[in-house]
Write a protein that holds these residues in place. Sequence first.
Motif, PDB file in Angstrom:
ATOM      1  N   TRP A 114       0.826  -1.209   0.000  1.00 28.25           N
ATOM      2  CA  TRP A 114       0.000   0.000   0.000  1.00 28.25           C
ATOM      3  C   TRP A 114       0.861   1.259   0.000  1.00 28.25           C
ATOM      4  N   ARG A 115       1.936   1.263   0.795  1.00 32.32           N
ATOM      5  CA  ARG A 115       2.848   2.411   0.792  1.00 32.32           C
ATOM      6  C   ARG A 115       3.475   2.603  -0.582  1.00 32.32           C
ATOM      7  N   THR A 116       3.850   1.492  -1.211  1.00 30.31           N
ATOM      8  CA  THR A 116       4.450   1.576  -2.541  1.00 30.31           C
ATOM      9  C   THR A 116       3.491   2.182  -3.548  1.00 30.31           C
ATOM     10  N   ILE A 117       2.246   1.713  -3.543  1.00 31.45           N
ATOM     11  CA  ILE A 117       1.251   2.212  -4.488  1.00 31.45           C
ATOM     12  C   ILE A 117       0.911   3.677  -4.197  1.00 31.45           C
ATOM     13  N   ARG A 118       0.897   4.049  -2.932  1.00 29.89           N
ATOM     14  CA  ARG A 118       0.482   5.405  -2.566  1.00 29.89           C
ATOM     15  C   ARG A 118       1.582   6.434  -2.796  1.00 29.89           C
TER      16      ARG A 118
END
Length: 255
Positions: free
Chosen positions: A132-136
């Motif tokens: 999620w951090r990567t996508i965000r």
Amino acid sequence: MIAAAIVVEATKAIRDIPSIVFFPLSTVITFLAIFIGWLYCFMGLYSIGSYSDVTIDPPAAIGASNTNYTNTFRDYEVNQYRDYITGYWIFSLLWLSNFILGIAIMAICGAFAEWYWTQGQPEKMPVTKSLWRTIRYHLGTIAFGSLLIAIVQFIRFILEYIDSQSKRLQERNKGLKYLLCILKCAVACFERCIKYLTRNAYIIVAIRGISFCSAGMAVFKLLGAHGAQIAMSGTISAFLMFLGKIVISCSCTVI
């Protein structure tokens, strides 16, 4: 000793985050789904063209007889921009595949980083949170890094295409043959360097949350300060992993 310690710590991380073993499977499934759609569109683009009705006059002998004769048929003409369109589509596959792989690499790096800085006690679902951090926050970073790799890979593709189309000319001109071999070797080595730099930059980004260029500079500084140690540790780690594969394979064979 440092290389062995790195392998031991990595094993501990996998033990504490068992879900990370199955994460690459989701990456493979995602890539296969996208590749099927890409291949379907590629077949449509490669066959782009137009039909036209062509009429010819029958020979005099047939025209004078009562024999049925069809003097109209349909001719297929390939679109003049087909090669450019398919080349662009192939480049899109290279970029997209490296982009998906980059997301997977950074998600795994983020999960390992959280495990390391929490002293082996990460929160629940560290892989999902890292994804999620990567996508965000880091899709732009991954898009830029994957673009660099895709450009080099596309250059290799062009060189292979030129090589396949100039076989006869290479037989008459050995200098051209050697030149293409040198170019392909140089671009292949450059691709490996770009992949190594990009992967290590992803690690720095996952740890610090900085931009790709800043992470790339950090990687250059690390290589300049500890290049010999990094190379030695990487070589020994790869050898230890190779021994592990041999032991597993031989054990399964004996069983």
